[in-house]
Design a protein around this motif. Sequence first.
Motif, PDB file in Angstrom:
ATOM      1  N   PHE A 202      -3.165   3.595 -25.094  1.00  0.00           N
ATOM      2  CA  PHE A 202      -2.398   4.816 -25.316  1.00  0.00           C
ATOM      3  C   PHE A 202      -1.892   4.828 -26.745  1.00  0.00           C
ATOM      4  N   ARG A 203      -1.498   5.993 -27.212  1.00  0.00           N
ATOM      5  CA  ARG A 203      -0.835   6.074 -28.507  1.00  0.00           C
ATOM      6  C   ARG A 203       0.296   7.075 -28.434  1.00  0.00           C
ATOM      7  N   GLN A 204       1.279   6.824 -29.288  1.00  0.00           N
ATOM      8  CA  GLN A 204       2.454   7.692 -29.321  1.00  0.00           C
ATOM      9  C   GLN A 204       2.934   7.832 -30.754  1.00  0.00           C
ATOM     10  N   ALA A 205       2.935   9.059 -31.224  1.00  0.00           N
ATOM     11  CA  ALA A 205       3.469   9.363 -32.542  1.00  0.00           C
ATOM     12  C   ALA A 205       4.933   9.786 -32.385  1.00  0.00           C
ATOM     13  N   PRO A 206       5.726   9.672 -33.440  1.00  0.00           N
ATOM     14  CA  PRO A 206       7.144  10.061 -33.347  1.00  0.00           C
ATOM     15  C   PRO A 206       7.319  11.482 -32.849  1.00  0.00           C
ATOM     16  N   GLY A 207       8.178  11.647 -31.857  1.00  0.00           N
ATOM     17  CA  GLY A 207       8.458  12.969 -31.326  1.00  0.00           C
ATOM     18  C   GLY A 207       7.416  13.515 -30.379  1.00  0.00           C
ATOM     19  N   LYS A 208       6.411  12.708 -30.080  1.00  0.00           N
ATOM     20  CA  LYS A 208       5.336  13.179 -29.199  1.00  0.00           C
ATOM     21  C   LYS A 208       5.243  12.296 -27.966  1.00  0.00           C
ATOM     22  N   GLU A 209       4.511  12.781 -26.983  1.00  0.00           N
ATOM     23  CA  GLU A 209       4.325  12.026 -25.759  1.00  0.00           C
ATOM     24  C   GLU A 209       3.305  10.907 -25.958  1.00  0.00           C
ATOM     25  N   ARG A 210       3.355   9.946 -25.053  1.00  0.00           N
ATOM     26  CA  ARG A 210       2.386   8.863 -25.068  1.00  0.00           C
ATOM     27  C   ARG A 210       1.132   9.339 -24.334  1.00  0.00           C
ATOM     28  N   ASP A 211       0.033   9.370 -25.057  1.00  0.00           N
ATOM     29  CA  ASP A 211      -1.210   9.907 -24.519  1.00  0.00           C
ATOM     30  C   ASP A 211      -2.306   8.849 -24.449  1.00  0.00           C
ATOM     31  N   LEU A 212      -3.165   8.980 -23.455  1.00  0.00           N
ATOM     32  CA  LEU A 212      -4.290   8.064 -23.316  1.00  0.00           C
ATOM     33  C   LEU A 212      -5.325   8.324 -24.404  1.00  0.00           C
ATOM     34  N   VAL A 213      -5.772   7.267 -25.031  1.00  0.00           N
ATOM     35  CA  VAL A 213      -6.842   7.340 -26.029  1.00  0.00           C
ATOM     36  C   VAL A 213      -8.178   6.969 -25.386  1.00  0.00           C
ATOM     37  N   ALA A 214      -8.186   5.856 -24.669  1.00  0.00           N
ATOM     38  CA  ALA A 214      -9.411   5.374 -24.040  1.00  0.00           C
ATOM     39  C   ALA A 214      -9.047   4.479 -22.867  1.00  0.00           C
ATOM     40  N   ALA A 215      -9.952   4.423 -21.892  1.00  0.00           N
ATOM     41  CA  ALA A 215      -9.735   3.566 -20.730  1.00  0.00           C
ATOM     42  C   ALA A 215     -11.064   2.977 -20.293  1.00  0.00           C
ATOM     43  N   ILE A 216     -10.972   1.805 -19.676  1.00  0.00           N
ATOM     44  CA  ILE A 216     -12.180   1.123 -19.236  1.00  0.00           C
ATOM     45  C   ILE A 216     -11.939   0.528 -17.852  1.00  0.00           C
ATOM     46  N   LYS A 217     -12.900   0.726 -16.963  1.00  0.00           N
ATOM     47  CA  LYS A 217     -12.800   0.234 -15.610  1.00  0.00           C
ATOM     48  C   LYS A 217     -12.894  -1.285 -15.581  1.00  0.00           C
ATOM     49  N   TYR A 218     -12.411  -1.875 -14.470  1.00  0.00           N
ATOM     50  CA  TYR A 218     -12.327  -3.328 -14.389  1.00  0.00           C
ATOM     51  C   TYR A 218     -13.662  -4.021 -14.626  1.00  0.00           C
ATOM     52  N   LYS A 219     -14.779  -3.405 -14.206  1.00  0.00           N
ATOM     53  CA  LYS A 219     -16.091  -4.018 -14.431  1.00  0.00           C
ATOM     54  C   LYS A 219     -16.696  -3.606 -15.761  1.00  0.00           C
ATOM     55  N   GLY A 220     -16.047  -2.698 -16.471  1.00  0.00           N
ATOM     56  CA  GLY A 220     -16.576  -2.237 -17.744  1.00  0.00           C
ATOM     57  C   GLY A 220     -17.688  -1.218 -17.626  1.00  0.00           C
ATOM     58  N   ASP A 221     -17.937  -0.723 -16.409  1.00  0.00           N
ATOM     59  CA  ASP A 221     -19.066   0.181 -16.191  1.00  0.00           C
ATOM     60  C   ASP A 221     -18.671   1.641 -16.159  1.00  0.00           C
ATOM     61  N   ASN A 222     -17.435   1.919 -16.486  1.00  0.00           N
ATOM     62  CA  ASN A 222     -16.983   3.303 -16.579  1.00  0.00           C
ATOM     63  C   ASN A 222     -15.948   3.361 -17.690  1.00  0.00           C
ATOM     64  N   ILE A 223     -16.151   4.273 -18.620  1.00  0.00           N
ATOM     65  CA  ILE A 223     -15.293   4.380 -19.798  1.00  0.00           C
ATOM     66  C   ILE A 223     -14.918   5.837 -20.016  1.00  0.00           C
ATOM     67  N   TYR A 224     -13.691   6.023 -20.459  1.00  0.00           N
ATOM     68  CA  TYR A 224     -13.190   7.364 -20.772  1.00  0.00           C
ATOM     69  C   TYR A 224     -12.641   7.373 -22.192  1.00  0.00           C
ATOM     70  N   TYR A 225     -12.897   8.467 -22.914  1.00  0.00           N
ATOM     71  CA  TYR A 225     -12.296   8.699 -24.231  1.00  0.00           C
ATOM     72  C   TYR A 225     -11.699  10.092 -24.259  1.00  0.00           C
ATOM     73  N   THR A 226     -10.556  10.217 -24.896  1.00  0.00           N
ATOM     74  CA  THR A 226     -10.037  11.545 -25.152  1.00  0.00           C
ATOM     75  C   THR A 226     -10.912  12.202 -26.211  1.00  0.00           C
ATOM     76  N   ASP A 227     -10.992  13.510 -26.180  1.00  0.00           N
ATOM     77  CA  ASP A 227     -11.951  14.224 -27.028  1.00  0.00           C
ATOM     78  C   ASP A 227     -11.785  13.922 -28.515  1.00  0.00           C
ATOM     79  N   SER A 228     -10.553  13.768 -28.962  1.00  0.00           N
ATOM     80  CA  SER A 228     -10.312  13.631 -30.397  1.00  0.00           C
ATOM     81  C   SER A 228     -10.828  12.327 -30.985  1.00  0.00           C
ATOM     82  N   VAL A 229     -11.175  11.348 -30.145  1.00  0.00           N
ATOM     83  CA  VAL A 229     -11.646  10.060 -30.669  1.00  0.00           C
ATOM     84  C   VAL A 229     -13.094   9.769 -30.316  1.00  0.00           C
TER      85      VAL A 229
END
Length: 128
Positions: A37-64
Amino acid sequence: QVQLVESGGGLVQAGGSLRLSCALSGRTFSTVNLGWFRQAPGKERDLVAAIKYKGDNIYYTDSVKGRFTISRDNPKNTVYLHMSRLKPEDTAGYYCAADSRSWPHFEGISSAAKYNYWGQGTQVTVSS
């Protein structure tokens, strides 16, 4: 006691690269989903990327997409976030998070409430 310890943040010029690392201890690493996750001053904490326990499923937010890569090394109990072509708008505190309650599922990953363990954060600053 479960701990997540991040490293690798710093100051970089726009267009540069950084690799964040996060080591987990005190918990079976191979059954947890992981997120950055990332959080800039004054903003909410947002997910950037996530990875499943086996590594076989990955998510990225559009901006990255196409610039950041999340990966995990289960034998080393470590998750990585490789960031390239960094932009000033990527400047934020970056937090590693682990979800140990959803195994074997990978759902609702964008919600910070899904994650029950958090690192202390590492600052990434991108200068223009």
